[in-house]
Motif scaffolding. Structure first.
Motif, mmCIF file in Angstrom:
data_model
loop_
_atom_site.group_PDB
_atom_site.id
_atom_site.type_symbol
_atom_site.label_atom_id
_atom_site.label_comp_id
_atom_site.label_asym_id
_atom_site.label_seq_id
_atom_site.Cartn_x
_atom_site.Cartn_y
_atom_site.Cartn_z
ATOM 1 N N LYS A 1 -49.744 -36.215 -42.929
ATOM 2 C CA LYS A 1 -48.363 -36.034 -42.465
ATOM 3 C C LYS A 1 -48.302 -35.700 -40.972
ATOM 4 C CE LYS A 1 -46.376 -36.456 -46.538
ATOM 5 N NZ LYS A 1 -45.347 -37.369 -46.918
ATOM 6 N N GLN A 2 -49.314 -35.029 -40.452
ATOM 7 C CA GLN A 2 -49.351 -34.713 -39.025
ATOM 8 C C GLN A 2 -49.909 -35.875 -38.199
ATOM 9 O OE1 GLN A 2 -50.944 -32.683 -41.326
ATOM 10 N NE2 GLN A 2 -49.361 -31.142 -41.518
ATOM 11 N N SER A 3 -50.636 -36.794 -38.836
ATOM 12 C CA SER A 3 -51.333 -37.854 -38.117
ATOM 13 C C SER A 3 -50.532 -39.143 -37.971
ATOM 14 C CB SER A 3 -52.653 -38.183 -38.821
ATOM 15 O OG SER A 3 -53.469 -37.039 -38.896
ATOM 16 N N ILE A 4 -49.563 -39.351 -38.853
ATOM 17 C CA ILE A 4 -48.763 -40.572 -38.764
ATOM 18 C C ILE A 4 -47.286 -40.210 -38.653
ATOM 19 C CG2 ILE A 4 -50.481 -41.898 -40.065
ATOM 20 C CD1 ILE A 4 -48.557 -41.932 -42.430
ATOM 21 N N SER A 5 -46.503 -41.129 -38.108
ATOM 22 C CA SER A 5 -45.066 -40.902 -37.937
ATOM 23 C C SER A 5 -44.322 -41.160 -39.238
ATOM 24 C CB SER A 5 -44.518 -41.833 -36.856
ATOM 25 O OG SER A 5 -45.176 -41.611 -35.639
ATOM 26 N N ASP A 6 -43.141 -40.568 -39.356
ATOM 27 C CA ASP A 6 -42.295 -40.802 -40.525
ATOM 28 C C ASP A 6 -42.008 -42.296 -40.650
ATOM 29 O OD1 ASP A 6 -42.141 -38.165 -41.276
ATOM 30 O OD2 ASP A 6 -40.241 -37.782 -40.250
ATOM 31 N N GLY A 7 -42.076 -42.797 -41.864
ATOM 32 C CA GLY A 7 -41.801 -44.208 -42.122
ATOM 33 C C GLY A 7 -42.991 -45.124 -41.965
ATOM 34 N N GLN A 8 -44.080 -44.606 -41.414
ATOM 35 C CA GLN A 8 -45.273 -45.442 -41.298
ATOM 36 C C GLN A 8 -46.000 -45.479 -42.630
ATOM 37 O OE1 GLN A 8 -47.333 -43.831 -37.760
ATOM 38 N NE2 GLN A 8 -46.932 -45.834 -36.830
ATOM 39 N N ARG A 9 -46.769 -46.533 -42.816
ATOM 40 C CA ARG A 9 -47.493 -46.761 -44.061
ATOM 41 C C ARG A 9 -48.982 -46.545 -43.834
ATOM 42 N NH1 ARG A 9 -44.886 -52.542 -45.550
ATOM 43 N NH2 ARG A 9 -45.699 -52.122 -47.606
ATOM 44 N N LEU A 10 -49.709 -46.489 -44.932
ATOM 45 C CA LEU A 10 -51.172 -46.439 -44.883
ATOM 46 C C LEU A 10 -51.722 -47.762 -45.407
ATOM 47 C CD1 LEU A 10 -51.834 -42.838 -46.273
ATOM 48 C CD2 LEU A 10 -52.036 -43.613 -43.899
ATOM 49 N N GLY B 1 -49.633 -46.727 -39.958
ATOM 50 C CA GLY B 1 -49.960 -45.624 -39.070
ATOM 51 C C GLY B 1 -51.353 -45.064 -39.259
ATOM 52 N N GLY B 2 -52.036 -45.451 -40.340
ATOM 53 C CA GLY B 2 -53.369 -44.931 -40.599
ATOM 54 C C GLY B 2 -54.111 -45.779 -41.616
ATOM 55 N N LEU B 3 -55.424 -45.664 -41.603
ATOM 56 C CA LEU B 3 -56.284 -46.441 -42.489
ATOM 57 C C LEU B 3 -57.010 -45.505 -43.445
ATOM 58 C CD1 LEU B 3 -57.936 -48.739 -39.768
ATOM 59 C CD2 LEU B 3 -55.889 -49.209 -41.132
ATOM 60 N N VAL B 4 -57.041 -45.889 -44.713
ATOM 61 C CA VAL B 4 -57.787 -45.136 -45.726
ATOM 62 C C VAL B 4 -58.948 -46.016 -46.160
ATOM 63 C CG1 VAL B 4 -57.744 -44.091 -48.016
ATOM 64 C CG2 VAL B 4 -55.731 -43.924 -46.528
ATOM 65 N N LEU C 1 -57.706 -55.196 -49.247
ATOM 66 C CA LEU C 1 -56.652 -54.498 -48.524
ATOM 67 C C LEU C 1 -55.494 -54.151 -49.451
ATOM 68 C CD1 LEU C 1 -56.500 -56.811 -45.377
ATOM 69 C CD2 LEU C 1 -57.707 -54.641 -45.594
ATOM 70 N N ALA C 2 -54.940 -52.966 -49.266
ATOM 71 C CA ALA C 2 -53.779 -52.523 -50.024
ATOM 72 C C ALA C 2 -52.883 -51.726 -49.085
ATOM 73 C CB ALA C 2 -54.202 -51.664 -51.206
ATOM 74 N N LEU C 3 -51.569 -51.815 -49.294
ATOM 75 C CA LEU C 3 -50.585 -51.107 -48.469
ATOM 76 C C LEU C 3 -49.837 -50.066 -49.286
ATOM 77 C CD1 LEU C 3 -48.850 -53.912 -46.397
ATOM 78 C CD2 LEU C 3 -49.928 -51.864 -45.468
ATOM 79 N N SER C 4 -49.510 -48.971 -48.635
ATOM 80 C CA SER C 4 -48.627 -47.987 -49.268
ATOM 81 C C SER C 4 -47.191 -48.339 -48.923
ATOM 82 C CB SER C 4 -48.942 -46.580 -48.758
ATOM 83 O OG SER C 4 -48.446 -46.404 -47.440
ATOM 84 N N ASP C 5 -46.272 -47.726 -49.645
ATOM 85 C CA ASP C 5 -44.875 -47.812 -49.242
ATOM 86 C C ASP C 5 -44.660 -46.797 -48.113
ATOM 87 O OD1 ASP C 5 -45.243 -45.563 -50.912
ATOM 88 O OD2 ASP C 5 -43.140 -45.553 -51.460
ATOM 89 N N ALA C 6 -43.485 -46.849 -47.481
ATOM 90 C CA ALA C 6 -43.203 -45.947 -46.366
ATOM 91 C C ALA C 6 -43.136 -44.486 -46.803
ATOM 92 C CB ALA C 6 -41.909 -46.361 -45.673
ATOM 93 N N GLY C 7 -42.844 -44.236 -48.074
ATOM 94 C CA GLY C 7 -42.792 -42.871 -48.591
ATOM 95 C C GLY C 7 -44.147 -42.315 -49.002
ATOM 96 N N LEU C 8 -45.192 -43.113 -48.854
ATOM 97 C CA LEU C 8 -46.565 -42.723 -49.187
ATOM 98 C C LEU C 8 -46.706 -42.303 -50.648
ATOM 99 C CD1 LEU C 8 -47.525 -40.678 -45.993
ATOM 100 C CD2 LEU C 8 -47.801 -43.129 -46.407
ATOM 101 N N LYS C 9 -46.089 -43.072 -51.535
ATOM 102 C CA LYS C 9 -46.165 -42.773 -52.966
ATOM 103 C C LYS C 9 -46.895 -43.851 -53.758
ATOM 104 C CE LYS C 9 -42.835 -39.393 -53.091
ATOM 105 N NZ LYS C 9 -43.353 -38.145 -52.664
ATOM 106 N N ILE C 10 -46.710 -45.127 -53.374
ATOM 107 C CA ILE C 10 -47.212 -46.234 -54.187
ATOM 108 C C ILE C 10 -48.091 -47.158 -53.354
ATOM 109 C CG2 ILE C 10 -46.553 -48.244 -55.574
ATOM 110 C CD1 ILE C 10 -43.894 -46.767 -56.114
ATOM 111 N N ALA C 11 -49.245 -47.497 -53.895
ATOM 112 C CA ALA C 11 -50.161 -48.450 -53.258
ATOM 113 C C ALA C 11 -50.012 -49.807 -53.925
ATOM 114 C CB ALA C 11 -51.603 -47.970 -53.390
#
Length: 159
Positions: free
Chosen positions: A10-19, A69-72, A31-41
């Motif tokens: 939460k401190q490393s990426i901006s609001d609305g950004q995905r992982l 905004g970030g890579l997992v 490759l997989a994407l999260s939603d902007a709310g960081l709940k679903i991959a």
């Protein structure tokens, strides 16, 4: 930017950004994407590895298009929790990415991710050919969802 801990997302990426979740293999990167709310991959695709520069160009194209905004990265620890050559390779890949672009990178334990998605695909009666095409993207989704669940669980405060 250093390699970060999941509790710092939460401190490393901006609001609305995905992982973006990555399952890094020798021949492919799932490759997989999260939603902007960081709940679903959601599994997205598989990159078939060629050389580092074009692979990273395609990866960062997706990062730019999807507001990532970030890579997992899947962290391939051994079953006993020890690290080995695959962890060294993943760490080297992460540092190479960060030399090209200042992006937060997080590691997520990927033990049994491929086996979990393989079992689910077998249970769904998928053919070997279909499983081979989807396996790495689904594993990336499993890795990313595990990270999102961890982030969400840590964000919940006990009453």
């Amino acid at each position: 930017m250093p390699i970060c801990k999941l509790n710092d997302v939460k401190q490393s990426i901006s609001d609305g950004q995905r992982l973006l979740g990555l399952d890094i293999g020798k021949k492919t990167i799932g490759l997989a994407l999260s939603d902007a709310g960081l709940k679903i991959a959601t599994p997205v695709k598989i990159l078939y590895r060629t050389k580092f520069t074009p692979d990273v160009a395609e990866l960062f194209k997706l990062v730019d298009e999807q507001n990532v905004g970030g890579l997992v990265l899947g962290w391939p620890v051994n079953m006993d929790g020890s690290t080995g050559p695959r962890c060294d390779s993943t760490r080297d890949f992460a540092y190479a990415l960060m030399r090209i672009r200042d992006v937060p990178v997080f590691f997520q334990d990927e033990r049994l991710s491929t086996q979990a998605v393989e079992s689910a695909m077998i249970a769904a009666d998928m053919t070997r050919a279909k499983r081979a095409v989807r396996r790495d993207a689904l594993a990336a989704g499993w890795i990313l969802q595990s990270a999102l669940d961890t982030i969400h669980d840590r964000a919940i405060t006990p009453e």
